[in-house]
Design a protein around this motif. Sequence first.
Motif, PDB file in Angstrom:
ATOM      1  N   PRO A 268      14.347  53.742  80.941  1.00 46.61           N
ATOM      2  CA  PRO A 268      13.093  54.321  81.439  1.00 46.61           C
ATOM      3  C   PRO A 268      12.401  53.386  82.436  1.00 46.61           C
ATOM      4  N   GLY A 269      11.907  53.978  83.523  1.00 48.69           N
ATOM      5  CA  GLY A 269      11.193  53.215  84.540  1.00 48.69           C
ATOM      6  C   GLY A 269      12.059  52.630  85.630  1.00 48.69           C
ATOM      7  N   GLN A 270      13.379  52.671  85.506  1.00 44.32           N
ATOM      8  CA  GLN A 270      14.256  52.049  86.506  1.00 44.32           C
ATOM      9  C   GLN A 270      14.587  53.031  87.632  1.00 44.32           C
ATOM     10  N   TYR A 271      13.562  53.488  88.320  1.00 46.24           N
ATOM     11  CA  TYR A 271      13.767  54.516  89.349  1.00 46.24           C
ATOM     12  C   TYR A 271      14.595  54.001  90.527  1.00 46.24           C
ATOM     13  N   GLY A 272      14.448  52.752  90.859  1.00 44.44           N
ATOM     14  CA  GLY A 272      15.172  52.223  92.011  1.00 44.44           C
ATOM     15  C   GLY A 272      16.652  52.026  91.785  1.00 44.44           C
ATOM     16  N   LYS A 273      17.127  52.199  90.547  1.00 43.43           N
ATOM     17  CA  LYS A 273      18.534  51.948  90.234  1.00 43.43           C
ATOM     18  C   LYS A 273      19.332  53.234  90.058  1.00 43.43           C
TER      19      LYS A 273
ATOM     20  N   THR B 129      15.093  61.575  90.823  1.00 42.15           N
ATOM     21  CA  THR B 129      13.755  62.136  90.783  1.00 42.15           C
ATOM     22  C   THR B 129      13.296  62.429  92.206  1.00 42.15           C
ATOM     23  N   GLU B 130      12.523  63.476  92.384  1.00 44.73           N
ATOM     24  CA  GLU B 130      12.055  63.861  93.716  1.00 44.73           C
ATOM     25  C   GLU B 130      10.660  63.300  93.956  1.00 44.73           C
ATOM     26  N   THR B 131      10.442  62.839  95.174  1.00 42.08           N
ATOM     27  CA  THR B 131       9.130  62.326  95.560  1.00 42.08           C
ATOM     28  C   THR B 131       8.682  63.013  96.837  1.00 42.08           C
TER      29      THR B 131
ATOM     30  N   LEU C 230      10.530  58.611  79.528  1.00 44.48           N
ATOM     31  CA  LEU C 230      11.569  59.414  80.180  1.00 44.48           C
ATOM     32  C   LEU C 230      12.573  58.537  80.911  1.00 44.48           C
ATOM     33  N   LEU C 231      13.846  58.891  80.815  1.00 45.41           N
ATOM     34  CA  LEU C 231      14.863  58.260  81.658  1.00 45.41           C
ATOM     35  C   LEU C 231      14.553  58.616  83.112  1.00 45.41           C
ATOM     36  N   PRO C 232      14.881  57.732  84.070  1.00 41.33           N
ATOM     37  CA  PRO C 232      14.374  57.886  85.445  1.00 41.33           C
ATOM     38  C   PRO C 232      15.165  58.849  86.328  1.00 41.33           C
ATOM     39  N   TYR C 233      15.699  59.895  85.765  1.00 45.05           N
ATOM     40  CA  TYR C 233      16.425  60.872  86.574  1.00 45.05           C
ATOM     41  C   TYR C 233      16.390  62.218  85.871  1.00 45.05           C
ATOM     42  N   VAL C 234      16.903  63.221  86.546  1.00 45.50           N
ATOM     43  CA  VAL C 234      17.000  64.574  85.996  1.00 45.50           C
ATOM     44  C   VAL C 234      18.469  64.892  85.768  1.00 45.50           C
TER      45      VAL C 234
END
Length: 291
Positions: free
Chosen positions: A64-69, A153-155, A188-192
């Motif tokens: 969780p939180g590792q969006y950049g990876k 994840t979408e931004t 939440l895990l950082p992806y869908v």
Amino acid sequence: MSRYRFALRPKWILSHIFVLSLVVIMINLGIWQLHRLQEKRDRNARVTARSEEPVAQAGDLAAPGQYGKVGGLEFRRATATGTYLGDQQVLVRGRSNDSAPGSWVLTPLRLSDGTALVVNRGWISNSGEYDAVPKRFAAPTGEVTVTGLVRETETRGSFGSVDPKTGTLTDLARADVARLDQQVDEDLLPYVLQLQVQKPAIRAADPEPVPAPALDEGPHLSYALQWFSFSLMTLIIYPLILRRRAREIEREERNAALDAAAADEAEPDGGDPEDGAQLVSPAAPTGDPSG
């Protein structure tokens, strides 16, 4: 080249600049389409290579939180077992399916370690009439095992709708895991995970699973060839236009010269009307006037 002197007039110079600019733009558009084609080919290669890797456990890919990876994980196949948090699912607005308007249904899946995975359960048709997931699309209860594709994840970019930063939302403008994480108790895990297979099986009343990315190359090559063809046609046709105009000017000048010559021949002699004239005296009497 004297026949093309007209092409040095200001209005024609502007025409040359316009046509040249148009050609440059069209060539660059063709090159851009070739770049887009290469990007599509590279993406297709990534999708194929990553989807062929062994199916991974969802929790092993990122914390969780590792969006950049997550970027290097997109299109990997992953699986997870847990329980849907049906009361916390949301819509993602403005998602079409074969040009039909609709939304995605995102449902958090609580895992055994206490974290949760956002599962894109599929697409529903709503034509913009829903602002929350309808009850008939409720998530199944009980433990389920899901398998699907990892999606980033979408931004929001430079444009697009903005979701409220606070509050509990029932619909989102995009599949933004970070925003959804603000209202879900579990981390939440950082992806869908884009759902493909579910056990127990996906029901007929469930949302329609979003298809895997198409591996076609799209229309980019044909668009590039069109732009290059337009450029070539312009480079051929414009000189022909100049040539035609030069011939028209020559014809106009020749006709003007013939008209002038004809007018000169038709003019009366402009000399002194008495030139060459002979004065005739009255005839002198002949013979003896007395006789």
